[in-house]
Write a protein that holds these residues in place. Sequence first.
Motif, short mmCIF file in Angstrom:
data_model
loop_
_atom_site.label_atom_id
_atom_site.label_comp_id
_atom_site.label_asym_id
_atom_site.label_seq_id
_atom_site.Cartn_x
_atom_site.Cartn_y
_atom_site.Cartn_z
N PHE A 196 35.43 51.30 32.46
CA PHE A 196 35.97 49.94 32.30
C PHE A 196 35.50 49.03 33.43
O PHE A 196 35.01 47.92 33.21
CB PHE A 196 37.49 49.99 32.25
CG PHE A 196 38.15 48.65 32.07
CD1 PHE A 196 38.45 48.18 30.81
CD2 PHE A 196 38.47 47.87 33.17
CE1 PHE A 196 39.05 46.94 30.64
CE2 PHE A 196 39.07 46.63 33.02
CZ PHE A 196 39.35 46.16 31.75
N TYR A 197 35.66 49.51 34.66
CA TYR A 197 35.28 48.73 35.83
C TYR A 197 33.79 48.43 35.84
O TYR A 197 33.37 47.31 36.16
CB TYR A 197 35.68 49.51 37.08
CG TYR A 197 35.24 48.92 38.39
CD1 TYR A 197 35.85 47.79 38.90
CD2 TYR A 197 34.23 49.53 39.14
CE1 TYR A 197 35.46 47.25 40.12
CE2 TYR A 197 33.84 49.00 40.34
CZ TYR A 197 34.45 47.86 40.83
OH TYR A 197 34.05 47.34 42.04
N MET A 282 42.28 43.27 37.97
CA MET A 282 42.07 42.44 39.17
C MET A 282 40.86 42.92 39.97
O MET A 282 40.07 42.11 40.45
CB MET A 282 43.32 42.46 40.03
CG MET A 282 44.48 41.66 39.47
SD MET A 282 44.09 39.90 39.27
CE MET A 282 43.76 39.44 40.98
N VAL A 283 40.70 44.24 40.13
CA VAL A 283 39.54 44.71 40.89
C VAL A 283 38.25 44.45 40.11
O VAL A 283 37.19 44.23 40.71
CB VAL A 283 39.67 46.22 41.22
CG1 VAL A 283 40.87 46.46 42.14
CG2 VAL A 283 39.78 47.06 39.97
N LEU A 358 40.85 47.18 48.31
CA LEU A 358 41.83 46.41 47.55
C LEU A 358 43.07 47.22 47.20
O LEU A 358 44.21 46.77 47.37
CB LEU A 358 41.20 45.86 46.27
CG LEU A 358 40.14 44.76 46.45
CD1 LEU A 358 39.46 44.45 45.12
CD2 LEU A 358 40.76 43.50 47.03
N THR A 359 42.88 48.42 46.68
CA THR A 359 44.01 49.21 46.20
C THR A 359 44.06 50.63 46.76
O THR A 359 45.06 51.30 46.58
CB THR A 359 43.95 49.31 44.66
OG1 THR A 359 42.79 50.04 44.28
CG2 THR A 359 43.91 47.93 44.03
N GLY A 364 46.05 53.09 38.95
CA GLY A 364 45.07 53.20 37.88
C GLY A 364 43.69 52.68 38.22
O GLY A 364 42.88 52.47 37.31
N THR A 365 43.38 52.47 39.49
CA THR A 365 42.06 51.97 39.89
C THR A 365 41.21 53.06 40.54
O THR A 365 40.20 52.76 41.17
CB THR A 365 42.20 50.80 40.88
OG1 THR A 365 42.89 51.27 42.06
CG2 THR A 365 42.99 49.67 40.26
N ARG A 366 41.62 54.29 40.38
CA ARG A 366 40.86 55.40 40.99
C ARG A 366 39.62 55.68 40.16
O ARG A 366 39.70 56.15 39.03
CB ARG A 366 41.74 56.63 41.06
CG ARG A 366 41.13 57.81 41.78
CD ARG A 366 42.10 58.97 41.73
NE ARG A 366 41.56 60.16 42.36
CZ ARG A 366 42.11 61.37 42.22
NH1 ARG A 366 43.20 61.51 41.48
NH2 ARG A 366 41.58 62.41 42.81
#
Length: 413
Positions: A196-197, A282-283, A358-359, A364-366
């Motif tokens: 996704f990122y 956001m990231v 950022l996080t 869930g941004t791993r």
Amino acid sequence: MTELPPKAIGALQRQETRLAWGMLAPSIISVALIVILPLLAIFWISIKPVELADLRPPTPLAREALRGKLNVAGDVANIEYRLRNSHSTRPLASVELIDQIPEGLALGELDPRCDLVGASLRCDLGDWDGGHRERLRIPVTATESFVAGETDVRESVALVTGDSDNVLANLQFTVKNFVRIFEARDFWSVLWATVFYTVFGTIGALVVGLFAALLLNKSFAGRGLLRGLFLFPYVAPVIAVAFTWVTLFDPFSGSANAMLQQMGMTENPINFFGERPLALIMVTVFEIWRYFPLSFLFILARMQSVDSDMFEAADMDGASPFQKFRYLLLPQLLGILSVLFLLRFIWTFNKFDDIFLLTGGNAGTRTLTVNVYEQAFAVSDIGAGAAVAVVIFCCLLIFSLFYFWALRHEEEL
């Protein structure tokens, strides 16, 4: 003009080939040392049962002390050696203790593993398991010469040697690193977050960069200054802009939440970088904002080289701005857009610092790159971290092969 015979031409070609390879050899060796060897090392470590502690080989340690006082002749004391294996799991083989007994000390009954030759004490301590500890005591008796002299037992330093197996150099292999990765309950969520990122970050950067290039391709006052400002997100230090974003969207003191609440758009503060799936969005937006200037530069440079005559002809034919973009400009930009997509996809897939700042990989941004860091350093499992790096390499290799296949297929059509 006389032509050379075929044999002479063949010999000349072989000589030129050897010369060319000789001139390329330094570059090939440099590339192999810089790129290929570290890559091979990662593949090698990924199939080894190695943890962070294994990078330091086990060593036998000895601490010598005198237990008792030797003030007058006939006093009895013990020379004590505290011995241990520095590694908690890996064994040591053929451990040997060597020490020089101070002059004037008479040794009592020795340990069966020890032998005294002159003043040299040598003990064969055999093999040690991981975490092995023991105490070795040697009884000594002071003589007149020892009391009369100025010998200090503490000046004697014991030497301990032993052989250990290098886990990185032996032929012990395992697939447990990959099994542990794929069986982890969060692996597929990590892979989804990475895809996704990467996909939306890459496409978003290209779209915003294309839009910015279309805006700044026209002549107007202050265009040069505005072009320079557009480059700020890309040239600014990542730690500075990441800290700014975290501060701006802080749920308690951030100006973004304060503005939203004053406008009546939300009653409670929003934790932009701490809630699923908002943190991942956001990231990704941060990735688009930070790296669209690179796409903007390349696309604008390509636009500057497009011949304007066909646009003038299209204006005379009454073409709309969308038609001119769709049928005239976009085909001219497909080459640079495809190259930018490939590069941005690879770079974004490998991105670590933005998400980590950022996080920290939470909410869930791993991504896979953050997983490499956590496996290798947070969990101290170097083998598992290298295995995740191999998975990243395989994913990018599959994507690159598919990309070039699709590109060649399109050119054939």
